[in-house]
Design a protein around this motif. Structure first.
Motif, PDB file in Angstrom:
ATOM      1  N   LEU A  72      -8.328  -0.784   1.621  1.00 41.07           N
ATOM      2  CA  LEU A  72      -9.555  -0.916   2.426  1.00 41.07           C
ATOM      3  C   LEU A  72      -9.333  -0.418   3.854  1.00 41.07           C
ATOM      4  N   THR A  73      -8.179  -0.719   4.448  1.00 40.56           N
ATOM      5  CA  THR A  73      -7.930  -0.202   5.809  1.00 40.56           C
ATOM      6  C   THR A  73      -7.882   1.332   5.770  1.00 40.56           C
ATOM      7  N   ARG A  74      -7.289   1.878   4.713  1.00 43.31           N
ATOM      8  CA  ARG A  74      -7.217   3.344   4.594  1.00 43.31           C
ATOM      9  C   ARG A  74      -8.628   3.943   4.524  1.00 43.31           C
ATOM     10  N   ARG A  75      -9.492   3.291   3.734  1.00 42.25           N
ATOM     11  CA  ARG A  75     -10.868   3.812   3.607  1.00 42.25           C
ATOM     12  C   ARG A  75     -11.636   3.677   4.924  1.00 42.25           C
ATOM     13  N   ILE A  76     -11.434   2.542   5.594  1.00 48.86           N
ATOM     14  CA  ILE A  76     -12.140   2.355   6.872  1.00 48.86           C
ATOM     15  C   ILE A  76     -11.659   3.416   7.880  1.00 48.86           C
ATOM     16  N   CYS A  77     -10.362   3.671   7.906  1.00 49.90           N
ATOM     17  CA  CYS A  77      -9.835   4.734   8.798  1.00 49.90           C
ATOM     18  C   CYS A  77     -10.474   6.075   8.463  1.00 49.90           C
ATOM     19  N   ASN A  78     -10.610   6.382   7.167  1.00 43.89           N
ATOM     20  CA  ASN A  78     -11.244   7.647   6.767  1.00 43.89           C
ATOM     21  C   ASN A  78     -12.667   7.744   7.313  1.00 43.89           C
ATOM     22  N   ILE A  79     -13.416   6.626   7.159  1.00 48.13           N
ATOM     23  CA  ILE A  79     -14.816   6.622   7.605  1.00 48.13           C
ATOM     24  C   ILE A  79     -14.882   6.775   9.128  1.00 48.13           C
ATOM     25  N   PHE A  80     -14.052   6.005   9.823  1.00 42.10           N
ATOM     26  CA  PHE A  80     -14.047   6.066  11.297  1.00 42.10           C
ATOM     27  C   PHE A  80     -13.646   7.467  11.779  1.00 42.10           C
ATOM     28  N   ALA A  81     -12.606   8.035  11.139  1.00 45.66           N
ATOM     29  CA  ALA A  81     -12.112   9.349  11.585  1.00 45.66           C
ATOM     30  C   ALA A  81     -13.172  10.429  11.376  1.00 45.66           C
ATOM     31  N   LYS A  82     -13.960  10.262  10.308  1.00 46.90           N
ATOM     32  CA  LYS A  82     -14.967  11.268   9.994  1.00 46.90           C
ATOM     33  C   LYS A  82     -16.221  11.087  10.862  1.00 46.90           C
ATOM     34  N   LYS A  83     -16.690   9.824  10.969  1.00 47.40           N
ATOM     35  CA  LYS A  83     -17.976   9.602  11.629  1.00 47.40           C
ATOM     36  C   LYS A  83     -17.882   9.262  13.117  1.00 47.40           C
ATOM     37  N   TYR A  84     -16.763   8.625  13.521  1.00 50.38           N
ATOM     38  CA  TYR A  84     -16.692   8.134  14.904  1.00 50.38           C
ATOM     39  C   TYR A  84     -15.372   8.503  15.591  1.00 50.38           C
ATOM     40  N   ARG A 211     -18.643   0.305  11.684  1.00 49.98           N
ATOM     41  CA  ARG A 211     -18.340   1.276  12.748  1.00 49.98           C
ATOM     42  C   ARG A 211     -17.512   0.642  13.871  1.00 49.98           C
ATOM     43  N   PRO A 212     -16.768   1.482  14.600  1.00 50.55           N
ATOM     44  CA  PRO A 212     -15.997   0.946  15.724  1.00 50.55           C
ATOM     45  C   PRO A 212     -16.876   0.831  16.969  1.00 50.55           C
TER      46      PRO A 212
END
Ligand code: ZN
Length: 452
Positions: A72-84, A211-212
């Motif tokens: 889950l942390t890996r997926r959240i990092c992917n989302i953050f890196a892509k969107k924010y 989101r961050p």
């Protein structure tokens, strides 16, 4: 700016997982941690301990939970890196240089747990958080050796994320807050393996709307109902699974069984495996702790079923063969009846110190604001379209009704036979009848004296 570098695997390793479908391992250090003996030990520690006696499917282990939190942390990092992605320091967006750090912290957040952690902590003064820090920091462990290869200060950084002292709140709150990767994984995983549907919530929706922001992690307005659903799921899982009266009863037996073993060990030559002997004698170290697992504990219980100490032998059988105690709800008022009940239990031949106990299980499903304690400052924020943050219970009437409330109960546990004298008329005893007059519909009550 973090001063460590990741070492990407030429070909990722993919593991099948019933909850997240796939767990992707992309970095050498993650794979190396998995192979350490301290991490493999987690395969031998059940995630829910005695709750497996209530929900037979719940024999999943801390190994897959730790992997799930990593994923889950890996997926959240992917989302953050892509969107924010952060463009300049201090813009409140995600700096993906933290990825390896938060992934390792997710993977290792529960590494300090041993078998039956809560009972163990209570009896032997072990502290899974401190032990976890030690496993990461102590040069004698394989985990420390693997982490140190990233950079000499890397073990300290991973430990600081788990201890919530790392300065970047986005990194810390991804692992520990009221909506973090840890809770999201265990709620879904425990629901899956117990077979209940209470823990179901829309994880993929939550991950789309997470989101961050400068002070941590929040959710967009579009994700509000998914987050609300997650809070309700959490509430239901606590009430229906984690606080189940039979699970708690087995925990009470386990606690008294270990208490009795401590005394029996000091008084006689109790057969015990060398690792557990160190705990009974009160002089254990990290190496001893790392040798314990569910199998070692059950081996000892099995040996003790033949102990010359009748209480230890009986409690060991009750634990291994699932013979829970009965229980009733109590409150501040009816607690005053307990000495009377304990006298009757003693007359029936049971030592109340080992065959009775009170146990309270309460949880706050959600807390909008708490300046200190375990959930300090981790209220859930929803970001409006204009960037303004609103705390979840202000928006959701459902969450508002759970906010700040303590849910659960306090119970008194006692031998089941006290409730069943009619089953075997040959042992009919008015003592049991007297006891049963106090217990009605699962609660204790006062006996009214008949008016003359
Ligand atoms: Zn966890």
């Amino acid at each position: 700016m973090p001063n460590f570098h990741s070492n990407r695997l030429a070909k990722e390793v993919v593991l099948r997982d019933p909850v997240h479908e796939y767990i992707h391992i992309e970095d050498q250090v993650i794979l190396d941690i998995l192979k350490t003996k301290e991490f493999q030990r987690m395969r031998r520690i059940k995630q829910l301990g005695p709750i497996a006696y209530v929900f037979p499917g719940a024999t999943h282990t801390r190994f897959e939970h730790n992997l799930g939190v990593y994923e889950l942390t890996r997926r959240i990092c992917n989302i953050f890196a892509k969107k924010y992605p952060s463009r300049r320091s201090g813009d409140g967006l995600w700096d993906d240089n933290n990825r390896l750090l938060v992934e390792c912290a997710g993977l290792l957040h529960d590494i300090g747990h041993g078998p039956y952690s809560h009972t163990f902590e209570h009896l032997f003064g072990t502290d899974h958080e401190k032990i976890g820090q030690k496993i990461i920091m102590d040069p004698s462990t394989d985990i420390n050796r693997v982490l140190s290869q990233v950079s000499p200060n890397f073990p300290g950084l991973v430990a600081s994320v788990i201890a919530k002292t790392y300065p970047n709140p986005q990194v810390v709150k991804m692992i520990s807050s009221q909506a973090d990767a840890d809770r999201m994984d265990y709620l879904k995983r425990d629901a899956y393996f117990t077979g209940v549907t209470y823990g179901e919530f829309d994880l993929s929706r939550i991950l789309q709307e997470i989101r961050p922001y400068s002070d941590g992690i929040c959710f967009t307005m579009a994700g509000m109902h998914a987050v609300e659903d997650y809070i309700v799921s959490r509430y239901q899982m606590y009430q229906q699974v984690y606080f189940h009266r039979v699970g708690r009863s087995m925990e009470v037996i386990l606690q008294h069984l270990l208490e009795r073993a401590k005394i029996a060990y000091q008084q006689s030559n109790l057969p015990v495996t060398p690792s557990l002997a160190k705990f009974l004698a009160g002089n254990w170290d990290l190496t001893d702790y790392l040798k314990l697992d569910d199998g070692v504990m059950e081996t000892n219980f099995s040996m003790w079923t033949k102990s010359s100490d009748p209480i230890l032998a009986d409690l060991s059988k009750r634990y291994l063969f699932r013979q829970p105690l009965a229980s009733v709800c109590i409150d501040e008022e009816t607690k005053s009846l307990l000495p009377k009940l304990k006298t009757l239990i003693k007359q029936a031949g049971f030592d109340p110190n080992y065959y009775t106990d009170t146990n309270s299980a309460f949880d706050e499903p959600y807390d909008a604001y708490k300046p200190s304690g375990k959930n300090a400052n981790s209220q859930i924020e929803i970001m409006q379209n204009d960037g303004q943050l609103i705390e979840l219970s202000q928006l959701s009437p459902l969450v508002r009704s759970l906010n700040g409330t303590l849910q659960g109960d306090e119970r008194f546990f006692f031998p089941k036979v006290m409730m069943s004298n009619n089953l075997e008329p040959q042992i009919f005893d008015p003592l049991y009848q007297k006891f049963q007059r106090y217990v009605k519909n699962g609660t204790l009550r006062y006996i009214r004296k008949p008016k003359k």
